[in-house]
Design an enzyme around this catalytic site. Structure first.
Site, mmCIF file in Angstrom:
data_model
loop_
_atom_site.group_PDB
_atom_site.id
_atom_site.type_symbol
_atom_site.label_atom_id
_atom_site.label_comp_id
_atom_site.label_asym_id
_atom_site.label_seq_id
_atom_site.Cartn_x
_atom_site.Cartn_y
_atom_site.Cartn_z
ATOM 1 N N TRP B 102 0.823 -1.210 0.000
ATOM 2 C CA TRP B 102 0.000 0.000 0.000
ATOM 3 C C TRP B 102 0.854 1.256 0.000
ATOM 4 O O TRP B 102 0.517 2.249 -0.647
ATOM 5 C CB TRP B 102 -1.030 -0.037 1.132
ATOM 6 C CG TRP B 102 -2.082 -1.055 0.815
ATOM 7 C CD1 TRP B 102 -2.211 -2.299 1.351
ATOM 8 C CD2 TRP B 102 -3.083 -0.960 -0.207
ATOM 9 N NE1 TRP B 102 -3.248 -2.978 0.748
ATOM 10 C CE2 TRP B 102 -3.799 -2.187 -0.214
ATOM 11 C CE3 TRP B 102 -3.457 0.025 -1.117
ATOM 12 C CZ2 TRP B 102 -4.866 -2.440 -1.085
ATOM 13 C CZ3 TRP B 102 -4.521 -0.218 -1.992
ATOM 14 C CH2 TRP B 102 -5.213 -1.439 -1.968
ATOM 15 N N ASP B 172 -2.290 6.738 5.969
ATOM 16 C CA ASP B 172 -3.350 5.879 5.455
ATOM 17 C C ASP B 172 -3.780 4.957 6.589
ATOM 18 O O ASP B 172 -3.175 3.913 6.821
ATOM 19 C CB ASP B 172 -2.829 5.061 4.267
ATOM 20 C CG ASP B 172 -3.869 4.067 3.749
ATOM 21 O OD1 ASP B 172 -4.962 3.952 4.349
ATOM 22 O OD2 ASP B 172 -3.574 3.399 2.744
ATOM 23 N N LYS B 196 -13.163 -1.357 6.407
ATOM 24 C CA LYS B 196 -12.462 -2.159 7.409
ATOM 25 C C LYS B 196 -13.201 -2.013 8.743
ATOM 26 O O LYS B 196 -13.965 -2.874 9.130
ATOM 27 C CB LYS B 196 -11.018 -1.671 7.560
ATOM 28 C CG LYS B 196 -10.297 -1.368 6.270
ATOM 29 C CD LYS B 196 -9.950 -2.603 5.469
ATOM 30 C CE LYS B 196 -9.083 -2.230 4.262
ATOM 31 N NZ LYS B 196 -8.744 -3.389 3.453
#
Lengths: 360, 360
Positions: B102, B172, B196
């Site tokens: 990521w 993030d 999430k």
């Protein structure tokens, strides 16, 4: 209250049968032990849901393999920049028709990326008509010609598809998509925010002729690059899975209703009933050129504006919701999307007649 | 099947109580006669839902009035471009830490808008650790310092907040948000894809220090301009209303559970149980530096890869779902987000023990 008749212009009413199915599957989709919103977007189950939705949409709208169908995020407003970023290519300008508030928003955003040539505008008439296409100042070297087939706020709708010659035709079909048959092959790109005739907000469907892919400017955010989204079947990142699933349920429901031709017949009838009533009752008025009155959004005014509040209060009490016009234009607006049953229009007309009799 | 234990890394499992409430309100939200997904985003009802969600999130995460909270679309991946477009300002470069897939995606996208200075990388160790911050090659004139507190695919998590001095810190937090207390005041900007610990996909929460607003480059798409989104309370266009509503239900549920401190305690316990089991059973292994093991995503391998298929099949049969590791790394991965009950971890460990006994 039981289910009301919801005349909201978007997010709009959804078919009750779709909501009931979503409700029954909320905790456990077909024995998987999961809600659809808990599924990996890369799972076999969700990929099947997604592919099914695309297949049904292609069938309903008559979309050939020459076109990619993208399920993107960000609504039609994101497309206002996504389109010039992807389609200007090595051209310097694009043609736009100005027929109302949504046209103007699209134009303003496109101006940030290149020259916009406004080929025609009906602003002089307060956007009550569509400019005669024989007067349009189009350019043969435009990157594309953009128009808004239905102006949701003004209640103005084209009854023809402009002839753009070899220039790709681009249309904001947020309020038109699936409301009537459209010859997709006449278009380079069609986009439609879902929250009218497709599903919940948070999803925008893009139908793009494949030869227009791959021309994005280098500064285009990857998530706005049509080629990337197409290459990844709209799963470059996690898509709006639940909205996509609900759109799929709406597509199935549409097929059960007889598809787009059946919807067009119903929509034409609903709109005609309401406009006929407005035209025949002097307490109400609609300002739009009759030829270009929208099937989807019917704005109307009362003879006495000071009664607006009472009108809305009485409507609410009868379960006729969201009739207040857009804050930028005032008055009333009844949106008659696919999921609005004819009985809703009948109930609205009965109330309008009663209100005019008692207060007019 | 009844409700399964769903270990998906996202879209992740949601609290059953939240799904039940959404189910009961699906056709008629509190007597309005409408589903939330049919409500105008500008209606009093939806505005209250939206404001309530923001208020609860501020309370849960400890977000002061120095920060704007934005409910945007497009997921964390859209933020990879939105951040440099908004925060580079008149600076020429930004600092990024590379700790996994990521991070790399964020770096690749930022490179399209300016110079990226990778201050440190743990790629040499296959991203099994966090580089010692004393070795980071940060720049005092960087526009910001970006890092990924939790690498969802690698299962690597910072146990500290980097000190970026006067340079705005950007994180993030897709997998970190609401899983444990975070000192928001140390950050310039936090973003978190909802799927999430927040709600369904199609929503990304952005928490931005207000002095960082208003610096967007001129080519920034309006829908990506933080200032515009903040000025319009995240309703510049139609937001992802149903996802926002569901996020609000999750926030209420979190408050009932005791808030973020209670979640942190539970999450630490769930993770410890599973890592302890993995470390003690020689059939299983986790490659991550123990100090930096993720609480949210626990990757593990079997001693014999050829048994992976059987392991997954047996897990599925027991209602232990989505344990397959990310396609880029293989093996297994158990994601233990807030909504995963401890009983799910116990059931997983019991199955792992049984499988190792019988097949190991």
């Amino acid at each position: 209250m039981s289910r009301a008749f919801n005349f909201c212009a978007g997010p709009a009413t959804l078919p009750e049968a779709v909501l009931k199915q979503a409700q029954s599957e909320m905790l456990d989709w077909r024995g998987t032990g999961m809600s659809v919103m808990e599924m990996s977007h890369r799972s076999d189950e969700f990929v099947a849901i997604a592919e099914d939705a695309e297949k049904d949409l292609r069938e309903l709208a008559g979309i050939s393999d020459d076109y990619a169908v993208l399920f993107m995020q960000g609504g039609a407003s994101s497309q206002f920049s996504t389109i010039p970023l992807n389609l200007l290519g090595d051209k310097t300008s694009a043609d736009y028709v100005n027929t109302g508030i949504w046209s103007k928003k699209a134009i303003a955003e496109a101006r940030r990326y290149g020259e916009v040539n406004v080929v025609a505008s009906s602003e002089d008439s307060s956007f009550s008509t569509i400019p005669d296409p024989s007067t349009w100042n189009t350019r043969a070297d435009a990157a594309y010609l953009h128009y808004t087939p239905n102006e949701t706020i003004g209640g103005l709708e084209y009854d023809f598809i402009p002839d753009s010659g070899s220039v790709p035709l681009v249309a904001d079909m947020s309020s038109t998509m699936l409301s009537r048959p459209v010859e997709i092959n006449k278009f380079g790109l069609i986009y439609a925010g879902a929250q009218k005739n497709i599903g919940p907000s948070g999803l925008v469907v893009v139908i793009i002729r494949k030869d227009l892919l791959g021309k994005a400017r280098k500064e285009t955010p990857t998530m706005m690059n049509y080629q990337v989204i197409a290459d990844n079947d709209s799963m470059y990142n996690t898509p709006a899975t639940y909205s996509w699933y609900l759109a799929g349920l709406v597509f199935k429901w549409l097929k059960e209703q007889g598809g787009v031709p059946a919807m067009a017949e119903l929509n034409a009838r609903k709109a005609r009933k309401l406009y006929d009533f407005i035209d025949q009752n002097e307490f109400y008025a609609n300002p739009i050129d009759p030829r270009f009155r929208s099937w989807m959004n019917v704005p109307f005014t009362l003879a006495d504006d000071s009664l607006n509040g009472d009108f809305l209060k009485g409507a609410d009490a009868r379960g006729l919701l969201n009739l207040k016009g857009h804050r930028s234009v005032g008055g009333m607006r009844a949106s008659l999307y696919n999921a609005m049953p004819e009985a809703g229009v009948d109930a609205l007309i009965a109330y309008m007649a009663e209100f005019a009799r008692e207060r007019g």
